[in-house]
Design a protein around this motif. Structure first.
Motif, PDB file in Angstrom:
ATOM      1  N   HIS A 186       0.831  -1.199   0.000  1.00 34.23           N
ATOM      2  CA  HIS A 186       0.000   0.000   0.000  1.00 34.23           C
ATOM      3  C   HIS A 186       0.870   1.255   0.000  1.00 34.23           C
ATOM      4  CE1 HIS A 186      -2.841  -3.041   1.474  1.00 34.23           C
ATOM      5  NE2 HIS A 186      -3.813  -2.210   1.140  1.00 34.23           N
ATOM      6  N   ILE A 187       0.341   2.289  -0.644  1.00 33.52           N
ATOM      7  CA  ILE A 187       0.976   3.610  -0.639  1.00 33.52           C
ATOM      8  C   ILE A 187       0.005   4.608  -0.031  1.00 33.52           C
ATOM      9  CG2 ILE A 187       1.991   5.482  -2.003  1.00 33.52           C
ATOM     10  CD1 ILE A 187       2.403   3.420  -4.271  1.00 33.52           C
ATOM     11  N   ALA A 188       0.476   5.363   0.948  1.00 37.56           N
ATOM     12  CA  ALA A 188      -0.325   6.463   1.498  1.00 37.56           C
ATOM     13  C   ALA A 188       0.285   7.783   1.046  1.00 37.56           C
ATOM     14  CB  ALA A 188      -0.350   6.402   3.024  1.00 37.56           C
ATOM     15  N   THR A 189      -0.558   8.744   0.711  1.00 42.54           N
ATOM     16  CA  THR A 189      -0.079  10.105   0.469  1.00 42.54           C
ATOM     17  C   THR A 189      -0.396  10.936   1.703  1.00 42.54           C
ATOM     18  OG1 THR A 189      -2.172  10.729  -0.622  1.00 42.54           O
ATOM     19  CG2 THR A 189      -0.380   9.923  -2.022  1.00 42.54           C
ATOM     20  N   PHE A 190       0.541  11.794   2.069  1.00 36.49           N
ATOM     21  CA  PHE A 190       0.425  12.541   3.322  1.00 36.49           C
ATOM     22  C   PHE A 190       1.060  13.905   3.116  1.00 36.49           C
ATOM     23  CE2 PHE A 190       1.092  13.629   7.758  1.00 36.49           C
ATOM     24  CZ  PHE A 190       0.110  12.927   8.446  1.00 36.49           C
ATOM     25  N   ASP A 191       0.322  14.970   3.363  1.00 34.94           N
ATOM     26  CA  ASP A 191       0.827  16.320   3.127  1.00 34.94           C
ATOM     27  C   ASP A 191       1.924  16.696   4.121  1.00 34.94           C
ATOM     28  OD1 ASP A 191      -0.894  16.563   1.033  1.00 34.94           O
ATOM     29  OD2 ASP A 191      -2.318  17.888   2.044  1.00 34.94           O
ATOM     30  N   ALA A 192       2.827  17.564   3.670  1.00 36.78           N
ATOM     31  CA  ALA A 192       3.994  17.940   4.466  1.00 36.78           C
ATOM     32  C   ALA A 192       3.766  19.167   5.327  1.00 36.78           C
ATOM     33  CB  ALA A 192       5.182  18.201   3.541  1.00 36.78           C
ATOM     34  N   ASP A 193       2.569  19.736   5.293  1.00 39.11           N
ATOM     35  CA  ASP A 193       2.338  21.025   5.951  1.00 39.11           C
ATOM     36  C   ASP A 193       1.909  20.931   7.409  1.00 39.11           C
ATOM     37  OD1 ASP A 193      -0.255  20.112   5.710  1.00 39.11           O
ATOM     38  OD2 ASP A 193      -0.793  21.505   4.111  1.00 39.11           O
ATOM     39  N   GLY A 194       1.774  19.715   7.934  1.00 36.40           N
ATOM     40  CA  GLY A 194       1.414  19.542   9.332  1.00 36.40           C
ATOM     41  C   GLY A 194      -0.079  19.556   9.612  1.00 36.40           C
ATOM     42  N   GLU A 195      -0.903  19.587   8.562  1.00 35.80           N
ATOM     43  CA  GLU A 195      -2.355  19.623   8.769  1.00 35.80           C
ATOM     44  C   GLU A 195      -2.933  18.264   9.152  1.00 35.80           C
ATOM     45  OE1 GLU A 195      -4.598  21.311   5.601  1.00 35.80           O
ATOM     46  OE2 GLU A 195      -3.851  23.331   5.940  1.00 35.80           O
ATOM     47  N   HIS A 196      -2.346  17.192   8.671  1.00 26.45           N
ATOM     48  CA  HIS A 196      -2.919  15.870   8.883  1.00 26.45           C
ATOM     49  C   HIS A 196      -2.529  15.277  10.236  1.00 26.45           C
ATOM     50  CE1 HIS A 196      -3.032  15.266   4.230  1.00 26.45           C
ATOM     51  NE2 HIS A 196      -4.005  16.039   4.675  1.00 26.45           N
ATOM     52  N   ASP A 197      -3.465  14.581  10.836  1.00 22.23           N
ATOM     53  CA  ASP A 197      -3.240  13.901  12.104  1.00 22.23           C
ATOM     54  C   ASP A 197      -2.663  12.511  11.829  1.00 22.23           C
ATOM     55  OD1 ASP A 197      -3.297  12.763  14.602  1.00 22.23           O
ATOM     56  OD2 ASP A 197      -5.423  13.172  14.991  1.00 22.23           O
TER      57      ASP A 197
END
Length: 218
Positions: A81-92
């Motif tokens: 699996h691949i997850a995408t995750f933003d680098a701006d610190g918004e995601h928990d």
């Protein structure tokens, strides 16, 4: 989807203020790959100093092309699996707790409790009404690699939302998982409100254009 089967793809452009803290929070859940979109700040220096794996664009490709580049690179690797995750610190990062329960799904969308812009909520309203897809612009998604291998990964100028359609019309199983979000500390990488809204409006039009095209081919 254990620790060694998940890889987390982080698209980044000038995220030196947040990216290291983001990586610290998520590295226990999977391997990390940063795709740097030709940052002009200290992002690359920070990654090098901490020996974090990254790829760097030779020039700025933009968000969607950077995501596609990362997906194409990672589907050839050993992960499931691949997850995408933003680098701006918004995601928990706690989104990944118990993520193994969702490994049977072809796509898991992180459904944000609050969108950044009104236009994003409007987009989500229509995709939910017509397609039962919530928060298509969420930057946190988890893809099953075997499913990605069955579709054409290209830039459709839809902020990567057309991938959702391609999975849908493979009869892929799609799940929504609630995602807590935090307020970012600086400006959005999509640009100012006017330019960001224009990009999203363009994506909405193209998304539903592709939706109709895919439906006609089923």
């Amino acid at each position: 989807m254990g620790r060694y089967k998940l890889v987390i793809l982080i698209p980044a452009r000038n995220e030196s203020k947040t990216i290291i803290n983001v990586i610290k929070k998520i590295k226990k859940f999977g391997d990390i790959l940063v795709i740097d979109d030709y940052s002009s700040d200290n992002t690359i220096k920070l990654l090098k100093n901490r020996k974090i794996k990254y790829l760097r664009n030779r020039y700025s490709l933009g968000y969607e092309k950077t995501i596609i580049k990362g997906l194409k690179y990672l589907i050839k690797k050993k992960y499931s699996h691949i997850a995408t995750f933003d680098a701006d610190g918004e995601h928990d990062a706690n989104f990944f707790l118990n993520i193994i329960k969702f490994q049977e799904y072809d796509l898991v969308i992180g459904k944000r409790k609050k969108s950044n812009r009104v236009i994003e909520s409007i987009f989500s309203f229509f995709t939910n009404f017509f397609l039962k897809i919530k928060d298509p612009l969420s930057g946190l998604k988890v893809y099953k690699i075997n499913t990605l291998k069955k579709i054409k990964l290209d830039c459709d100028n839809t902020l990567s939302t057309s991938i959702i359609l391609k999975i849908m019309f493979l009869n892929g199983k799609i799940m929504h998982k609630n995602l807590n979000v935090f307020k970012r500390k600086d400006n959005s990488r999509l640009g100012n409100n006017i330019s960001a809204n224009l990009k999203i409006i363009s994506s909405i039009i193209k998304f539903f254009t592709y939706s109709n095209k895919f439906k006609s081919n089923v």
